[in-house]
Motif scaffolding. Structure first.
Motif, PDB file in Angstrom:
ATOM      1  N   GLN A  28      -7.680   0.254  -0.020  1.00 16.43           N
ATOM      2  CA  GLN A  28      -7.801  -1.049   0.642  1.00 16.43           C
ATOM      3  C   GLN A  28      -9.073  -1.100   1.492  1.00 16.43           C
ATOM      4  O   GLN A  28      -9.803  -2.076   1.453  1.00 16.43           O
ATOM      5  CB  GLN A  28      -6.563  -1.268   1.513  1.00 16.43           C
ATOM      6  CG  GLN A  28      -6.473  -2.639   2.108  1.00 16.43           C
ATOM      7  CD  GLN A  28      -5.086  -2.902   2.670  1.00 16.43           C
ATOM      8  OE1 GLN A  28      -4.165  -2.120   2.506  1.00 16.43           O
ATOM      9  NE2 GLN A  28      -4.930  -4.024   3.334  1.00 16.43           N
TER      10      GLN A  28
ATOM     11  N   ASP B 137      -6.129  -1.586  -4.882  1.00 17.80           N
ATOM     12  CA  ASP B 137      -5.578  -2.107  -3.635  1.00 17.80           C
ATOM     13  C   ASP B 137      -6.529  -3.169  -3.069  1.00 17.80           C
ATOM     14  O   ASP B 137      -7.550  -2.840  -2.489  1.00 17.80           O
ATOM     15  CB  ASP B 137      -5.375  -0.963  -2.640  1.00 17.80           C
ATOM     16  CG  ASP B 137      -4.402  -1.334  -1.533  1.00 17.80           C
ATOM     17  OD1 ASP B 137      -4.180  -2.550  -1.347  1.00 17.80           O
ATOM     18  OD2 ASP B 137      -3.873  -0.435  -0.872  1.00 17.80           O
ATOM     19  N   GLU B 138      -6.167  -4.417  -3.254  1.00 10.76           N
ATOM     20  CA  GLU B 138      -6.939  -5.567  -2.778  1.00 10.76           C
ATOM     21  C   GLU B 138      -8.419  -5.508  -3.158  1.00 10.76           C
ATOM     22  O   GLU B 138      -9.294  -5.497  -2.289  1.00 10.76           O
ATOM     23  CB  GLU B 138      -6.787  -5.705  -1.256  1.00 10.76           C
ATOM     24  CG  GLU B 138      -5.326  -5.840  -0.876  1.00 10.76           C
ATOM     25  CD  GLU B 138      -5.129  -6.430   0.512  1.00 10.76           C
ATOM     26  OE1 GLU B 138      -6.074  -7.034   1.037  1.00 10.76           O
ATOM     27  OE2 GLU B 138      -4.021  -6.297   1.038  1.00 10.76           O
TER      28      GLU B 138
ATOM     29  N   THR C 146       0.837  -1.203   0.000  1.00  6.58           N
ATOM     30  CA  THR C 146       0.000   0.000   0.000  1.00  6.58           C
ATOM     31  C   THR C 146       0.874   1.255   0.000  1.00  6.58           C
ATOM     32  O   THR C 146       0.536   2.262  -0.620  1.00  6.58           O
ATOM     33  CB  THR C 146      -0.936  -0.009   1.219  1.00  6.58           C
ATOM     34  OG1 THR C 146      -1.740  -1.180   1.157  1.00  6.58           O
ATOM     35  CG2 THR C 146      -1.834   1.201   1.241  1.00  6.58           C
TER      36      THR C 146
HETATM   37 MG   LIG Z   1      -2.118  -2.656   2.187  1.00  4.02          MG
END
Ligand SMILES: [Mg+2]
Ligand SMILES: Nc1ncnc2c1ncn2[C@@H]1O[C@H](COP(=O)(O)OP(=O)(O)OP(=O)(O)O)[C@@H](O)[C@H]1O
Lengths: 320, 456
Positions: free
Chosen positions: A136, A230-231, A66
């Motif tokens: 995220q 992000d994810e 991140t």
């Molecule tokens: Mg992360």
């Protein structure tokens, strides 16, 4: 193999949007280092992301993934390093050193552009360098409707069309046309992510999986060349996860947009990415095609959490 | 048996303990405040007198009220909250919702006519001036601050500073250069928004409490400058003899060129008042119209997005500093308009009119009205300002409480009481739902618990 004619037409699309040919380097990260006090979250990281590809960034929790995103998108100012991003013809990379010397943020030349992301504040990374991102922990505008979320993403183009509010306030037709066009664009994206029936509901009301897809659609509405996710599969069930794979592959194929992806879900990573980079404690430990990375003993060790000298033992155990 | 009250049952022990604590607190607080009194006796000495009956009376009243609160009010409130939401709201509610705004607009337009018809030319002056104009000034200020606080989510405790800048701009320029009201009105708006931007630049990096404190300080700085820069502003004494606005060149006076003479009417001060009423009404409508328009433009959506999530805004390429500055500047501009109107209406201004209490009142109107809602803010202004004005009309209370009773003295008490009540019953203001700025098929109101309040 794709037919030749198909290739040509998609090349045309790319050039119209200021994108280079598939396979050229789009993003070049060199010696990126980010320190928080004594903690080195990212340590001398270099990698490249290519045009039209999905590049995955993986690694155990706290590896610094991140943080890399935050550096690329201007939310953090890196302690060291250079991050170049190219629009259009890859030949413009030859200007990189001159640009670095000049102290400028970026150059534009004959419809091509080269930007140094570490010099740009966060909003310009999206506005000028056209890098969009998701978070995220989802960051939607929960009290605004799904449609409004997508219109906020088109702020800069609408702002221009509204003459920085002056034409808009008098309701000039040119602005109304622009607004209709952006609603159409939002509608297209809602269709693609299957949320058109929720368009008038508050974004905070959507179930988790829908919020994830909405955030991707919102990022796409900024008209990016590079999409950083992000994810995106975190918290999705297997069916939603499969839908997501399809959506991401579609974004790459239909729009020629490159994707930088952080993901823990290996089924997603292995299935859709063209290129995988593995981080551990801020250091790059592997870089290559998904299959090669999957079998890299260092990666296995990092994921299983064993010291380097035990790697061989682990390899033997997992049958490599 | 388990401790703690089952839902719907009252925990007697807890209620009694609560009442006892409250009584003790009240005793501690009121002992020095009410229990003792200094009086000058016949030999001109200052002696300490005690007022036990009054003290114990009040302390007992507090305790009993607290008991009543636990046993009566809380269960009632629970019922109020537990009552299931009607799936389809009753028809009359929908009718009110649909027709309230047009009715309210119609009413304020004919208001002076109604008042003249009911209380005659002489009696109407008070109702148009003290009620109509006074309330509309605050409606306009509330709508202006609503842009900053309600839409952009920036807590501004010094809004009155921009009101002051507008008022002093008009007063000074009109007196020095004799410019007309119609030239100075936009100029005052420009001056105020200029100060808004000037303040905004260094300050808008701050968030939440810090922003609130700095804006509060800014409001005080402006007021103190107005007090101390005697050469320019005449300090505490204020500026008097400010030129009044004319009716497109016709002054409201008894002269032959005056408004009344030109139209063949008998001279009366009510004409000016009615003119001022429609002037502030037009200005307030302008504020509302611009705000409604801005909300549907990218800049307005960006304000609301900023209130919802600033980081997400930045990730979408929105320059948040500029966006905040425009909110500040536009909010300040409307305060400037209102300020120049205020100066023109009063003919006299002094720093006394621009204290923190004014900022607090305007902010209270916005919060009570429901942040972001035009109608809610207007209703809150009517309730708060109209309410305080109505207090002046309660002379009959003197027959009950004796001739020394001054109802306006209890203004703040009732004020606070009304605010606490509204905040308990409707914590997000009178109109707490948010109306989407755009829709595909159907405009659905967004419930308050979804909407963020902003962090500065
Ligand atoms: Mg992360
Ligand atoms: N703003 C910050 N200040 C201080 N330390 C930070 C900051 N941001 C991240 N870190 C630290 O940097 C390291 C890397 O964090 P990062 O969030 O990038 O990890 P990650 O790879 O995204 O992990 P995850 O898979 O859990 O999301 C962590 O040790 C984290 O505590």
């Amino acid at each position: 193999m794709t037919p030749k004619s198909g290739n040509q037409s998609s090349d045309e699309v790319m050039h119209r949007h200021g994108m280079g040919a598939a396979g050229d380097v789009l993003l070049r990260v060199e010696h990126l280092t980010m320190r928080f006090g004594g903690l080195v979250a990212v340590d001398d990281l270099s990698f490249e992301a290519r045009q039209g590809e999905i590049t995955a960034l993986i690694g155990p929790n706290g590896a610094g993934k991140t943080t890399v995103f935050n550096c690329i998108t201007g939310f953090y100012k890196p302690s060291e390093g250079r991050m170049g991003l190219c629009h259009g013809d890859a030949a413009i990379w030859s200007e990189l050193n001159a640009l670095t010397e000049s102290g400028k943020r970026g150059i534009r030349k004959d419809g091509n552009g080269l930007y140094l992301l570490e010099r740009m504040p966060d909003y310009l990374v999206t506005q000028d360098a056209r890098v969009a991102r998701t978070f995220q922990n989802i960051r939607l505008f929960p009290g605004m409707t799904v449609l409004e979320n997508l219109l906020v993403a088109q702020h800069n183009s609408l702002m221009l069309a509204s003459g920085y509010t002056l034409f808009g306030i008098f309701g000039l037709p040119s602005y109304r046309r622009a607004e209709r066009a952006s609603i159409d664009r939002a509608r297209d994206w809602l269709d693609r992510v299957g949320l058109i029936h929720r368009a008038d509901d508050p974004a905070g009301d959507l179930p988790y999986g829908d919020q994830r897809r909405l955030e991707i659609a919102r990022a796409m509405c900024t008209d990016p060349v590079l999409l950083c996710l992000d994810e995106p599969a975190a918290g999705l069930n297997p069916r939603e996860s499969a839908q997501l794979n399809e959506l991401l592959l579609g974004i790459g194929n239909d729009h020629g947009i490159s994707i930088l992806l952080i993901e823990h879900d290996m089924s997603v990573v292995m299935e859709i990415s063209d290129h995988v980079i593995v981080l551990d404690y801020g250091v790059k430990i592997s870089d290559g095609a998904p299959d090669a990375v999957r079998n890299d003993p260092k990666v296995i060790a990092a994921y299983l959490g064993v010291a380097d000298d035990e790697v061989e033992k682990v390899e033997a155990e997992v049958g490599l | 048996m388990r401790e703690g009250a089952a839902p719907g049952r009252i925990d007697t022990v807890a209620a009694l303990r609560d009442a006892a604590i409250t009584t003790l607190l009240a005793f501690g607080l009121f002992l020095p405040l009410i229990g003792f009194q200094t009086v000058v006796n016949i030999r001109n000495e200052l002696v300490l007198d005690t007022r036990w009956p009054l003290l114990f009376g009040i302390v007992a009243a507090v305790g009993v009220t607290r008991l009543a609160y636990s046993f009566l009010f809380v269960p009632w409130l629970e019922r109020f909250k537990e009552r299931p939401m009607a799936v389809t709201p009753p028809v009359w509610l929908g009718l009110i919702r649909d027709w309230f705004t047009p009715f309210a607009i119609g009413f304020v337009i004919v208001y002076p006519v109604i008042v003249i018809a009911t209380s005659g030319w002489g009696g109407a002056l008070k109702w148009v001036d003290n009620f109509g104009i006074q309330i509309l000034i605050y409606v306009m200020l509330g709508w202006g601050l609503n842009i900053v606080v309600g839409l952009a989510g920036l807590l501004d405790l010094g809004y009155v500073a921009f009101y002051a800048v507008g008022a002093y701009s008009y007063a000074l320029l009109a007196k020095e250069f004799g410019f007309s009201f119609w030239i100075l009105l936009p100029l005052a708006g420009v001056m105020s928004s200029f100060w808004g931007i000037l303040l905004g630049f260094p300050v808008l990096r701050l968030r939440g409490d810090y922003l609130a404190i700095v804006t509060l300080a800014f409001g005080e700085i402006i007021r103190i400058v107005l007090i101390n820069w005697v050469d320019l502003t005449n300090g505490y004494a204020g500026i008097s003899g400010i030129p009044r606005p004319s009716f497109f060149g016709l002054p409201f006076d008894a002269s032959d060129e005056g408004f009344a003479a030109t139209f063949g009417l008998e001279f009366s001060p009510i004409y000016r008042t009615i003119f001022l009423y429609y002037l502030i009404l037009a200005l307030a409508f302008l504020t509302a119209f611009v705000t409604v328009r801005l909300r549907r433009l990218p800049v307005g959506r960006a304000w609301e997005a900023l209130r919802e999530d600033e980081i997400a805004c930045r990730s979408l390429g929105i320059n948040t500093t500029n966006t905040k500055l425009t909110a500040f500047a536009i909010g300040a501009m409307f305060a400037g308009f209102a300020g120049s109107f205020f100066a023109a209406r009063q003919g006299f201004i002094s720093p006394e009119s621009f204290t923190f209490l004014e900022s607090a009142t305007i902010l209270a109107i916005v919060v009570l009205g429901g942040m972001g809602s035009q109608i809610g803010v207007a209703v809150a202004a009517v309730v708060m300002i109209g309410g305080t004005e109505i207090m002046r009309e309660l002379e009959f209370l003197k027959y009950i409480f004796g001739p020394s009773f001054d109802p306006t003295q209890y203004r703040m008490l009732l004020f606070g009481f009304a605010m606490v009540t509204i905040m308990v019953l409707r914590p997000r203001g009178l109109v707490s739902t948010r109306t989407p700025s755009v829709f595909l098929k159907e405009r659905k109101a967004i419930p308050a618990d979804m909407v963020k309040e902003g962090h500065g």
